[in-house]
Design a protein around this motif. Structure first.
Motif, mmCIF file in Angstrom:
data_model
loop_
_atom_site.group_PDB
_atom_site.id
_atom_site.type_symbol
_atom_site.label_atom_id
_atom_site.label_comp_id
_atom_site.label_asym_id
_atom_site.label_seq_id
_atom_site.Cartn_x
_atom_site.Cartn_y
_atom_site.Cartn_z
ATOM 1 N N ASN A 318 4.256 42.618 209.494
ATOM 2 C CA ASN A 318 4.899 43.248 210.651
ATOM 3 C C ASN A 318 5.190 42.225 211.742
ATOM 4 O OD1 ASN A 318 4.948 46.353 210.346
ATOM 5 N ND2 ASN A 318 2.924 45.782 209.601
ATOM 6 N N GLY A 319 6.287 42.434 212.438
ATOM 7 C CA GLY A 319 6.555 41.612 213.602
ATOM 8 C C GLY A 319 7.874 40.866 213.516
ATOM 9 N N LYS A 320 8.024 39.897 214.434
ATOM 10 C CA LYS A 320 9.256 39.105 214.522
ATOM 11 C C LYS A 320 9.059 37.757 213.829
ATOM 12 C CE LYS A 320 10.713 41.259 218.853
ATOM 13 N NZ LYS A 320 11.044 41.062 220.285
ATOM 14 N N PHE A 321 10.109 37.340 213.115
ATOM 15 C CA PHE A 321 10.082 36.082 212.377
ATOM 16 C C PHE A 321 11.401 35.350 212.580
ATOM 17 C CE2 PHE A 321 7.408 39.106 210.149
ATOM 18 C CZ PHE A 321 6.267 38.382 209.822
ATOM 19 N N ILE A 322 11.351 34.014 212.573
ATOM 20 C CA ILE A 322 12.559 33.186 212.604
ATOM 21 C C ILE A 322 12.681 32.483 211.259
ATOM 22 C CG2 ILE A 322 13.791 31.300 213.734
ATOM 23 C CD1 ILE A 322 12.025 31.800 216.202
ATOM 24 N N LEU A 323 13.771 32.747 210.544
ATOM 25 C CA LEU A 323 14.068 32.063 209.291
ATOM 26 C C LEU A 323 15.068 30.954 209.590
ATOM 27 C CD1 LEU A 323 13.943 31.765 206.191
ATOM 28 C CD2 LEU A 323 15.750 33.517 206.055
ATOM 29 N N SER A 324 14.648 29.696 209.467
ATOM 30 C CA SER A 324 15.511 28.540 209.727
ATOM 31 C C SER A 324 15.968 27.956 208.404
ATOM 32 C CB SER A 324 14.748 27.473 210.523
ATOM 33 O OG SER A 324 14.266 28.011 211.740
ATOM 34 N N ILE A 325 17.285 27.785 208.245
ATOM 35 C CA ILE A 325 17.867 27.303 206.989
ATOM 36 C C ILE A 325 18.502 25.943 207.219
ATOM 37 C CG2 ILE A 325 19.516 27.774 205.137
ATOM 38 C CD1 ILE A 325 17.272 29.838 205.322
ATOM 39 N N ALA A 326 18.144 24.963 206.348
ATOM 40 C CA ALA A 326 18.768 23.632 206.389
ATOM 41 C C ALA A 326 18.535 22.951 205.048
ATOM 42 C CB ALA A 326 18.175 22.792 207.511
ATOM 43 N N ASN A 327 19.578 22.287 204.542
ATOM 44 C CA ASN A 327 19.482 21.529 203.281
ATOM 45 C C ASN A 327 18.992 22.374 202.115
ATOM 46 O OD1 ASN A 327 20.248 19.069 204.636
ATOM 47 N ND2 ASN A 327 18.135 18.926 205.400
ATOM 48 N N GLY A 328 19.369 23.645 202.115
ATOM 49 C CA GLY A 328 19.010 24.526 201.013
ATOM 50 C C GLY A 328 17.607 25.094 201.083
ATOM 51 N N CYS A 329 16.858 24.746 202.120
ATOM 52 C CA CYS A 329 15.466 25.192 202.246
ATOM 53 C C CYS A 329 15.326 26.160 203.422
ATOM 54 C CB CYS A 329 14.531 24.009 202.444
ATOM 55 S SG CYS A 329 14.511 22.856 201.057
ATOM 56 N N GLY A 330 14.330 27.030 203.301
ATOM 57 C CA GLY A 330 14.048 27.971 204.363
ATOM 58 C C GLY A 330 12.668 27.730 204.958
ATOM 59 N N ASN A 331 12.588 27.718 206.269
ATOM 60 C CA ASN A 331 11.314 27.588 206.963
ATOM 61 C C ASN A 331 11.150 28.809 207.859
ATOM 62 O OD1 ASN A 331 8.893 26.150 207.938
ATOM 63 N ND2 ASN A 331 10.020 26.079 209.872
ATOM 64 N N ILE A 332 9.991 29.455 207.781
ATOM 65 C CA ILE A 332 9.810 30.682 208.544
ATOM 66 C C ILE A 332 8.633 30.557 209.494
ATOM 67 C CG2 ILE A 332 8.417 31.792 206.744
ATOM 68 C CD1 ILE A 332 10.052 34.415 207.629
ATOM 69 N N THR A 333 8.863 30.990 210.720
ATOM 70 C CA THR A 333 7.821 30.985 211.749
ATOM 71 C C THR A 333 7.805 32.339 212.436
ATOM 72 O OG1 THR A 333 9.406 30.062 213.345
ATOM 73 C CG2 THR A 333 7.966 28.502 212.167
ATOM 74 N N LYS A 334 6.678 32.676 213.021
ATOM 75 C CA LYS A 334 6.575 33.935 213.744
ATOM 76 C C LYS A 334 7.189 33.813 215.129
ATOM 77 C CE LYS A 334 2.641 35.917 211.326
ATOM 78 N NZ LYS A 334 1.299 36.541 211.453
ATOM 79 N N GLY A 335 7.729 34.938 215.604
ATOM 80 C CA GLY A 335 8.351 34.957 216.916
ATOM 81 C C GLY A 335 9.843 35.163 216.831
ATOM 82 N N GLY A 336 10.537 34.875 217.893
ATOM 83 C CA GLY A 336 11.989 34.999 217.913
ATOM 84 C C GLY A 336 12.477 36.253 218.604
ATOM 85 N N LYS A 337 13.764 36.525 218.439
ATOM 86 C CA LYS A 337 14.442 37.590 219.179
ATOM 87 C C LYS A 337 14.473 38.928 218.451
ATOM 88 C CE LYS A 337 17.533 33.990 220.966
ATOM 89 N NZ LYS A 337 18.940 33.523 221.018
#
Length: 391
Positions: A318-337
């Motif tokens: 549950n909650g807010k997550f930021i999925l960042s995409i670059a060079n074919g990879c995804g990095n996910i962190t908690k938080g965001g809009k």
């Protein structure tokens, strides 16, 4: 979990026998058939639900993988879900599935897949339609492809070459299983009632595909069933069809498993291939962070997607997550809009690409602005997901 129900693994072989008897009634199987299947799947993979120490149902977990964006994501398949008739409607099946999902999360499993007998139960625990399972059929006489660019050589069913070729094809198909050995054994070991024949497309030194077939008669037709296949090149695809066409003097119909929109049929002279059977398998995102970071994404996309997810069963999702995409990879962190709002069920077909973000919004499965929908569409673009294996 409902009071009175207890979830566990197998304590003794008597439990296996009791669960096997339940499955025989669930799936109209012969005596002893389901118990033998359970042992082949591995007693350690059985999960049971009890009431007052009485086995009332269970299922089998199948650890394997599934390709998404060219990466094999660890996945646990769910099979053989069955509850004794007198306990149906009691909440036993729901308790069983809830505890299984929680166990998978505790074991760091990113995703889970199953074939539903009913969608209602599995949607209650967060599964949603994820991809297709299709069976195709074509009259052998209508194939009419004579060109055979590659040689064809018969090889033993236990040839190691199948594994490498299958992997190369699987990496390019969203939803394809990264099979474990139990799934492979159903393909490379003929049963007592069915004989398999296996062939390499191309040379042994440089194979470009393979085909494994069986033949039988049904409803006054002689049927050739493609048990498994790989075509890595256009030459292999032409050779695949030429090989099957050469059976037309004895075979009436060819059957194979492919995508709902199957590129194999594109080179056929006419639209004589038809869908014989189609159904949807279901997928659950077990661990949001692991699932979104384990797969690959389009290499040309560099962007962020701000998600807000709800999950009634796994609090950590549950909650807010930021999925960042670059060079074919995804990095996910908690938080965001939290600009794209959806529940864990809506995340499944977004993750697989079975439906576009716009389609999911129209179905009420997510909420976002047009700009965010466009971003999500770029991130989750890909071919329609499917798999060739039923479990």
């Amino acid at each position: 979990m409902k009071p009175g129900f207890e979830y566990s693994s197998v304590a003794n072989l008597e439990d296996v026998q009791k669960f096997g008897s339940i499955l025989e009634q669930c799936f109209l199987a012969s005596p002893g058939e389901e118990e033998a299947w359970l042992k082949r799947m591995g007693v350690e993979n059985i999960r049971l639900i009890h009431e007052e120490k009485q086995v009332v149902g269970g299922l089998v977990v199948i650890p394997m993988g599934q390709w998404w964006g060219g990466e094999s994501v660890p996945m646990t398949g769910i099979a053989g879900v069955g509850v004794a008739p007198e306990y149906r409607g009691s909440g036993a099946a729901l308790s069983l599935m809830q505890q299984t999902v929680k166990e998978l999360y505790a074991n760091d499993v990113p995703i889970s897949v199953l074939y539903p007998a009913t969608q209602r139960l599995y949607r209650k625990v967060g599964y949603q339609q994820g991809g297709s399972f299709c069976s195709w059929e074509i009259p052998a006489s209508s194939i009419q492809i004579k060109e055979q660019p590659l040689p064809i050589k018969s090889v033993p069913l236990d040839s190691e070459i199948f594994y490498d070729l299958y992997t190369k094809q699987g990496q390019n198909i969203n939803g394809y299983l990264n099979r474990n050995q139990t799934i492979w054994n159903r393909i490379i070991k003929s049963g007592e009632k069915e004989v398999f024949y296996s062939y390499i497309l191309g040379s042994i030194a440089k194979p470009e595909g393979y085909i494994i077939i069986s033949q039988y008669s049904a409803d006054n037709d002689n049927i050739l069933s493609v048990v498994d296949w790989v075509t890595l090149t256009n030459a292999a695809t032409k050779t695949f069809w030429s090989f099957l066409s050469n059976h037309r003097s004895q075979i009436d119909k060819i059957r194979w498993r492919g995508s709902a929109i199957d590129n194999l049929t594109l080179i056929l002279p006419e639209q004589t291939a038809k869908n014989r059977h189609i159904q949807r398998w279901m997928l659950r995102i077990i661990n949001v962070e692991k699932a979104l970071s384990a797969r690959s994404y389009p290499s040309a996309v560099e962007t962020e997607l701000h998600l807000e997810i709800t999950d009634d069963l796994i609090a950590e999702n549950n909650g807010k997550f930021i999925l960042s995409i670059a060079n074919g990879c995804g990095n996910i962190t908690k938080g965001g809009k939290g600009e794209l709002k959806l529940d864990i069920r809506g995340l499944a077909p977004l993750y697989t690409g079975l439906f576009s973000p716009q389609q999911l919004q129209l179905a009420g499965k997510l909420d976002a602005t047009e700009k965010i929908i466009s971003t999500a569409t770029q991130i989750f673009a890909g071919t329609s997901p499917w798999m060739a294996d039923f479990f």
